[in-house]
Scaffold this motif. Structure first.
Motif, PDB file in Angstrom:
ATOM      1  N   GLN A 156      29.494  78.537 207.072  1.00 37.05           N
ATOM      2  CA  GLN A 156      29.997  79.835 206.580  1.00 37.05           C
ATOM      3  C   GLN A 156      29.544  80.032 205.134  1.00 37.05           C
ATOM      4  O   GLN A 156      30.345  79.979 204.212  1.00 37.05           O
ATOM      5  CB  GLN A 156      31.532  79.834 206.685  1.00 37.05           C
ATOM      6  CG  GLN A 156      32.206  81.147 206.358  1.00 37.05           C
ATOM      7  CD  GLN A 156      33.731  81.025 206.446  1.00 37.05           C
ATOM      8  OE1 GLN A 156      34.269  79.998 206.855  1.00 37.05           O
ATOM      9  NE2 GLN A 156      34.433  82.071 206.062  1.00 37.05           N
ATOM     10  N   GLN A 186      30.294  85.317 207.046  1.00 41.63           N
ATOM     11  CA  GLN A 186      29.849  85.114 208.430  1.00 41.63           C
ATOM     12  C   GLN A 186      29.828  83.633 208.789  1.00 41.63           C
ATOM     13  O   GLN A 186      29.485  82.787 207.956  1.00 41.63           O
ATOM     14  CB  GLN A 186      28.426  85.683 208.620  1.00 41.63           C
ATOM     15  CG  GLN A 186      28.294  87.167 208.321  1.00 41.63           C
ATOM     16  CD  GLN A 186      26.846  87.599 208.235  1.00 41.63           C
ATOM     17  OE1 GLN A 186      26.027  86.968 207.556  1.00 41.63           O
ATOM     18  NE2 GLN A 186      26.501  88.659 208.940  1.00 41.63           N
ATOM     19  N   ARG A 188      28.084  81.074 211.535  1.00 44.17           N
ATOM     20  CA  ARG A 188      27.082  80.866 212.579  1.00 44.17           C
ATOM     21  C   ARG A 188      26.687  79.401 212.593  1.00 44.17           C
ATOM     22  O   ARG A 188      26.963  78.660 211.648  1.00 44.17           O
ATOM     23  CB  ARG A 188      25.827  81.723 212.333  1.00 44.17           C
ATOM     24  CG  ARG A 188      26.051  83.234 212.361  1.00 44.17           C
ATOM     25  CD  ARG A 188      24.761  83.966 212.099  1.00 44.17           C
ATOM     26  NE  ARG A 188      24.955  85.408 211.989  1.00 44.17           N
ATOM     27  CZ  ARG A 188      24.017  86.260 211.596  1.00 44.17           C
ATOM     28  NH1 ARG A 188      22.802  85.832 211.290  1.00 44.17           N
ATOM     29  NH2 ARG A 188      24.266  87.553 211.515  1.00 44.17           N
ATOM     30  N   TRP A 193      21.392  80.136 211.741  1.00 50.70           N
ATOM     31  CA  TRP A 193      20.997  80.386 210.344  1.00 50.70           C
ATOM     32  C   TRP A 193      19.532  80.060 210.140  1.00 50.70           C
ATOM     33  O   TRP A 193      18.823  80.753 209.398  1.00 50.70           O
ATOM     34  CB  TRP A 193      21.848  79.552 209.389  1.00 50.70           C
ATOM     35  CG  TRP A 193      23.265  80.003 209.225  1.00 50.70           C
ATOM     36  CD1 TRP A 193      24.390  79.249 209.349  1.00 50.70           C
ATOM     37  CD2 TRP A 193      23.732  81.317 208.880  1.00 50.70           C
ATOM     38  NE1 TRP A 193      25.509  80.004 209.121  1.00 50.70           N
ATOM     39  CE2 TRP A 193      25.138  81.274 208.827  1.00 50.70           C
ATOM     40  CE3 TRP A 193      23.079  82.531 208.624  1.00 50.70           C
ATOM     41  CZ2 TRP A 193      25.914  82.394 208.529  1.00 50.70           C
ATOM     42  CZ3 TRP A 193      23.856  83.652 208.324  1.00 50.70           C
ATOM     43  CH2 TRP A 193      25.244  83.572 208.276  1.00 50.70           C
ATOM     44  N   ALA A 231      37.561  84.443 204.599  1.00 50.31           N
ATOM     45  CA  ALA A 231      36.197  84.986 204.550  1.00 50.31           C
ATOM     46  C   ALA A 231      36.139  86.118 203.530  1.00 50.31           C
ATOM     47  O   ALA A 231      35.947  87.287 203.870  1.00 50.31           O
ATOM     48  CB  ALA A 231      35.783  85.476 205.929  1.00 50.31           C
ATOM     49  N   THR A 236      26.011  88.791 202.399  1.00 46.32           N
ATOM     50  CA  THR A 236      25.598  88.057 203.588  1.00 46.32           C
ATOM     51  C   THR A 236      24.354  87.213 203.303  1.00 46.32           C
ATOM     52  O   THR A 236      23.663  87.399 202.289  1.00 46.32           O
ATOM     53  CB  THR A 236      25.279  89.021 204.742  1.00 46.32           C
ATOM     54  OG1 THR A 236      24.112  89.777 204.402  1.00 46.32           O
ATOM     55  CG2 THR A 236      26.458  89.958 205.021  1.00 46.32           C
TER      56      THR A 236
END
Length: 245
Positions: A156, A186, A188, A193, A231, A236
């Motif tokens: 994250q 985010q 993932r 990534w 978060a 991003t």
């Protein structure tokens, strides 16, 4: 305005903190071994007493994955006690240091506990990994035809400037102990990534997840380094890559 000392003041995070604090009007001492004004070696504590003279706040950003953070913190704590003027020692840590048995994380957790038991006014902020780290790891692995990353590890990432902004804010407040964590916007997997990073670079290399062994890997796979409920980051990974060009 305060006199603030920033350890690791020439590093990726520390340099941003120094700039932000100076923009706010504080007198800031950026510590490093190569500093002309305040040369300090945290490995043995040399130069700390002079650097801390008259300081009200310390932001401790210096860190080394190669080890020694706990010894450095011990020297810093002792010097802060001798100085007698520091009202808040702000420390940057990592989400998951208490649940993932990774060597570097264990050391960061020891530093947290040293600070909490020091009797000093302290503030501890944990964050998730920086965008820079994800990009650097992927770039180093992308030198091979197939990019192999640890399978199923979710990350994250957060922008380092957002963390620096928060540290600068905390430096202007009263000591608060451990404050709420900061996570990126985010979550993932490293595989995902990696594909985002390579696509931004125009590379078609294949990214594959490789299962590993060990308790640390299991902790990463369980999501120990995530803070989805925090978060709070806005920038991003894609925006980070676009800014870097």
């Amino acid at each position: 305005m305060s006199t603030i000392l920033v350890t690791g003041g020439t590093g990726n995070l520390g340099a941003l903190v120094v700039t932000m604090l100076r923009d706010q009007g504080h007198e800031v001492r950026a510590l490093s071994r190569s500093s002309a004004a305040y040369p300090v070696d945290l490995r043995d504590g040399s130069g700390l007493d002079a650097a801390l003279a008259g300081v009200q706040v310390v932001v401790h950003c210096a860190s080394s994955p190669r080890g020694g953070d706990d010894a450095a913190a011990g020297h810093l704590i002792d010097a802060v006690r001798r100085a007698g003027t520091v009202t808040n020692l702000v420390y940057i840590s990592i989400v998951g240091v208490d649940v993932v048995p990774f060597g570097y994380y264990r050391t960061k957790l020891r530093v947290e506990r040293m600070l909490e038991g020091s009797g000093l006014g302290v503030t501890i902020l944990r964050t998730t990994q920086f965008h820079d780290l994800v990009a650097r790891v992927t770039a180093s692995l992308a030198k091979l035809p197939v990019v192999a990353v640890p399978k199923g590890v979710r990350v994250q990432p957060i922008a380092v400037e957002e963390v620096a902004d928060r540290l600068a804010e905390l430096a202007g407040e009263a000591p608060s102990g451990r404050v709420p964590d900061m996570g990126g916007p985010q979550v993932r997997t490293l595989e995902e990534w990696g594909r985002v990073f390579l696509a931004a670079k125009g590379s078609r290399r294949r990214v594959v997840g490789v299962p590993l062994a060990g308790r640390a890997y299991a902790g990463f796979r369980r999501g120990g380094i995530l803070a989805p409920e925090r978060a709070v980051g806005r920038i991003t990974f894609e925006e980070f890559l676009a800014r870097r060009g």
